[in-house]
Design a protein around this motif. Structure first.
Motif, PDB file in Angstrom:
ATOM      1  N   THR A 125       2.720  -7.731   9.104  1.00  0.00           N
ATOM      2  CA  THR A 125       1.749  -7.650   8.010  1.00  0.00           C
ATOM      3  C   THR A 125       1.139  -9.016   7.716  1.00  0.00           C
ATOM      4  O   THR A 125      -0.061  -9.149   7.468  1.00  0.00           O
ATOM      5  CB  THR A 125       2.431  -7.106   6.745  1.00  0.00           C
ATOM      6  N   ASP A 126       2.003 -10.030   7.752  1.00  0.00           N
ATOM      7  CA  ASP A 126       1.505 -11.384   7.504  1.00  0.00           C
ATOM      8  C   ASP A 126       0.478 -11.790   8.569  1.00  0.00           C
ATOM      9  O   ASP A 126      -0.559 -12.397   8.259  1.00  0.00           O
ATOM     10  CB  ASP A 126       2.684 -12.356   7.487  1.00  0.00           C
ATOM     11  N   GLU A 127       0.771 -11.422   9.829  1.00  0.00           N
ATOM     12  CA  GLU A 127      -0.169 -11.747  10.909  1.00  0.00           C
ATOM     13  C   GLU A 127      -1.483 -11.004  10.733  1.00  0.00           C
ATOM     14  O   GLU A 127      -2.585 -11.565  10.925  1.00  0.00           O
ATOM     15  CB  GLU A 127       0.468 -11.389  12.249  1.00  0.00           C
ATOM     16  N   LYS A 128      -1.390  -9.724  10.323  1.00  0.00           N
ATOM     17  CA  LYS A 128      -2.609  -8.968  10.081  1.00  0.00           C
ATOM     18  C   LYS A 128      -3.428  -9.551   8.932  1.00  0.00           C
ATOM     19  O   LYS A 128      -4.658  -9.616   8.986  1.00  0.00           O
ATOM     20  CB  LYS A 128      -2.268  -7.515   9.783  1.00  0.00           C
ATOM     21  N   LEU A 129      -2.716  -9.993   7.890  1.00  0.00           N
ATOM     22  CA  LEU A 129      -3.419 -10.583   6.756  1.00  0.00           C
ATOM     23  C   LEU A 129      -4.152 -11.859   7.163  1.00  0.00           C
ATOM     24  O   LEU A 129      -5.286 -12.120   6.727  1.00  0.00           O
ATOM     25  CB  LEU A 129      -2.430 -10.877   5.627  1.00  0.00           C
ATOM     26  N   ARG A 130      -3.494 -12.645   7.984  1.00  0.00           N
ATOM     27  CA  ARG A 130      -4.150 -13.872   8.443  1.00  0.00           C
ATOM     28  C   ARG A 130      -5.390 -13.552   9.280  1.00  0.00           C
ATOM     29  O   ARG A 130      -6.450 -14.183   9.140  1.00  0.00           O
ATOM     30  CB  ARG A 130      -3.158 -14.700   9.263  1.00  0.00           C
ATOM     31  N   THR A 131      -5.257 -12.550  10.159  1.00  0.00           N
ATOM     32  CA  THR A 131      -6.401 -12.159  10.996  1.00  0.00           C
ATOM     33  C   THR A 131      -7.560 -11.664  10.140  1.00  0.00           C
ATOM     34  O   THR A 131      -8.740 -12.055  10.332  1.00  0.00           O
ATOM     35  CB  THR A 131      -5.979 -11.077  11.995  1.00  0.00           C
ATOM     36  N   LEU A 143      -7.177  -5.464   0.660  1.00  0.00           N
ATOM     37  CA  LEU A 143      -6.100  -6.331   1.169  1.00  0.00           C
ATOM     38  C   LEU A 143      -5.092  -6.679   0.073  1.00  0.00           C
ATOM     39  O   LEU A 143      -3.880  -6.729   0.309  1.00  0.00           O
ATOM     40  CB  LEU A 143      -6.711  -7.617   1.751  1.00  0.00           C
ATOM     41  N   ALA A 144      -5.608  -6.899  -1.125  1.00  0.00           N
ATOM     42  CA  ALA A 144      -4.707  -7.198  -2.248  1.00  0.00           C
ATOM     43  C   ALA A 144      -3.805  -6.003  -2.540  1.00  0.00           C
ATOM     44  O   ALA A 144      -2.600  -6.144  -2.824  1.00  0.00           O
ATOM     45  CB  ALA A 144      -5.524  -7.581  -3.488  1.00  0.00           C
ATOM     46  N   GLY A 145      -4.391  -4.795  -2.460  1.00  0.00           N
ATOM     47  CA  GLY A 145      -3.568  -3.598  -2.674  1.00  0.00           C
ATOM     48  C   GLY A 145      -2.484  -3.446  -1.618  1.00  0.00           C
ATOM     49  O   GLY A 145      -1.335  -3.082  -1.906  1.00  0.00           O
ATOM     50  N   ILE A 146      -2.883  -3.706  -0.355  1.00  0.00           N
ATOM     51  CA  ILE A 146      -1.895  -3.615   0.734  1.00  0.00           C
ATOM     52  C   ILE A 146      -0.769  -4.616   0.533  1.00  0.00           C
ATOM     53  O   ILE A 146       0.423  -4.321   0.703  1.00  0.00           O
ATOM     54  CB  ILE A 146      -2.583  -3.833   2.093  1.00  0.00           C
ATOM     55  N   THR A 147      -1.160  -5.837   0.150  1.00  0.00           N
ATOM     56  CA  THR A 147      -0.148  -6.888  -0.082  1.00  0.00           C
ATOM     57  C   THR A 147       0.811  -6.492  -1.206  1.00  0.00           C
ATOM     58  O   THR A 147       2.030  -6.664  -1.111  1.00  0.00           O
ATOM     59  CB  THR A 147      -0.840  -8.204  -0.424  1.00  0.00           C
ATOM     60  N   SER A 148       0.255  -5.941  -2.289  1.00  0.00           N
ATOM     61  CA  SER A 148       1.093  -5.518  -3.422  1.00  0.00           C
ATOM     62  C   SER A 148       2.057  -4.407  -2.998  1.00  0.00           C
ATOM     63  O   SER A 148       3.219  -4.390  -3.373  1.00  0.00           O
ATOM     64  CB  SER A 148       0.197  -5.059  -4.568  1.00  0.00           C
ATOM     65  N   TYR A 149       1.559  -3.473  -2.186  1.00  0.00           N
ATOM     66  CA  TYR A 149       2.409  -2.366  -1.716  1.00  0.00           C
ATOM     67  C   TYR A 149       3.569  -2.878  -0.856  1.00  0.00           C
ATOM     68  O   TYR A 149       4.722  -2.478  -1.002  1.00  0.00           O
ATOM     69  CB  TYR A 149       1.556  -1.379  -0.925  1.00  0.00           C
ATOM     70  N   LEU A 150       3.233  -3.798   0.040  1.00  0.00           N
ATOM     71  CA  LEU A 150       4.282  -4.330   0.920  1.00  0.00           C
ATOM     72  C   LEU A 150       5.304  -5.138   0.138  1.00  0.00           C
ATOM     73  O   LEU A 150       6.506  -5.076   0.403  1.00  0.00           O
ATOM     74  CB  LEU A 150       3.645  -5.198   2.024  1.00  0.00           C
ATOM     75  N   GLU A 151       4.836  -5.900  -0.846  1.00  0.00           N
ATOM     76  CA  GLU A 151       5.777  -6.668  -1.664  1.00  0.00           C
ATOM     77  C   GLU A 151       6.695  -5.738  -2.458  1.00  0.00           C
ATOM     78  O   GLU A 151       7.901  -5.986  -2.582  1.00  0.00           O
ATOM     79  CB  GLU A 151       5.000  -7.584  -2.608  1.00  0.00           C
TER      80      GLU A 151
END
Length: 264
Positions: free
Chosen positions: A193-199, A228-236
């Motif tokens: 997920t971190d790699e996808k976020l960076r991309t 992207l913020a929603g995805i990040t919140s979900y993963l966290e």
């Protein structure tokens, strides 16, 4: 309980040895006075023969008792020591009778111990423990078998406890392996997920540079950022739930270990 025939024979043998010593002393007193005592000599010779036969009988009884396990090995050794002492006394008496050994007074004093005066059959018996004193061979054997059975029962209980502890350890190990797999999966997911976020961030930056003057593209950009913020919140949130499960599991394992110690 009937008296032991070996000790009865031993007592009578000691009395014969004592009587021989007294007779030899009497004979020597007559000889010092220049008198002959043929009757005493004949009596002493007969008593010496009787003493020899009694000692042989004691040897036979002892051999039979040991070979048939009527007595313990320790008791057999004690009786053998008493028998050896009698054999030594017999040799001293025979030498004194032939005027080749010690004075009869010394032999007689060695035969008359305090235990003999009191009529005690065997001084070794006073060293017996309270648990076996007065018990026969069969009773002692039954007592020993009972002790062995109690020890076996204790060992069986200990083996059962060890088996349960082993099973609990295996179950805990299996659960830890499963939790480790979950943590590994979570780490891989976070890394991907971190790699996808960076991309996606790089792509957004490129779009931002190209669309700085375009309102429509700006709206798309902000919308994508929100996604992207929603995805990040979900993963966290998912990561926190997994970590919470791990903490709960570790807490349960700690409580189980404490409970196991109390049961032991």
């Amino acid at each position: 309980m009937a008296p032991d025939p070996w000790f009865s024979t031993y007592d009578s043998t000691c009395q014969i040895a004592q009587e021989i010593a007294e007779k030899i002393q009497q004979r020597n007193q007559y000889e010092r006075k220049g008198e002959k005592a043929p009757k005493l000599t004949v009596t002493i010779r007969a008593l010496l023969q009787n003493l020899k036969e009694k000692i042989a009988l004691l040897k036979d009884l002892l051999l039979r008792a040991v070979s048939t396990h009527q007595i313990t090995q320790l008791e057999g050794d004690r009786r053998q020591n008493l028998l050896d002492d009698l054999v030594t006394r017999e040799r001293l008496l025979l030498a004194s009778f032939k005027n080749e050994g010690a004075e009869p007074d010394l032999i007689r004093s060695s035969l008359m111990s305090e235990e003999a005066k009191r009529g005690a059959p065997n001084p070794w018996l006073f060293e017996e423990p309270e648990e076996t004193r007065g018990l026969g061979f069969d009773e002692i054997r039954q007592q020993q078998q009972k002790i062995i059975q109690e020890q076996d029962a204790g060992l069986d209980a200990l083996s059962s406890i060890i088996s349960r502890q082993k099973q609990m350890g295996q179950e805990i190990g299996n659960e830890l392996d499963e939790q480790n797999e979950i943590i590994d999966d979570l780490a891989n997911l976070v890394e991907n997920t971190d790699e996808k976020l960076r991309t996606e961030t790089r792509r957004v930056n490129m779009v931002d540079r190209k669309s700085a003057s375009c309102d429509m593209e700006s709206k798309i950009f902000h919308h994508f950022v929100d996604i992207l913020a929603g995805i990040t919140s979900y993963l966290e949130g998912k990561q926190k739930r997994v970590l919470l499960k791990v903490e709960i599991f570790q807490h349960k394992e700690l409580e189980r270990k404490k409970g196991g110690k109390y049961r032991r």
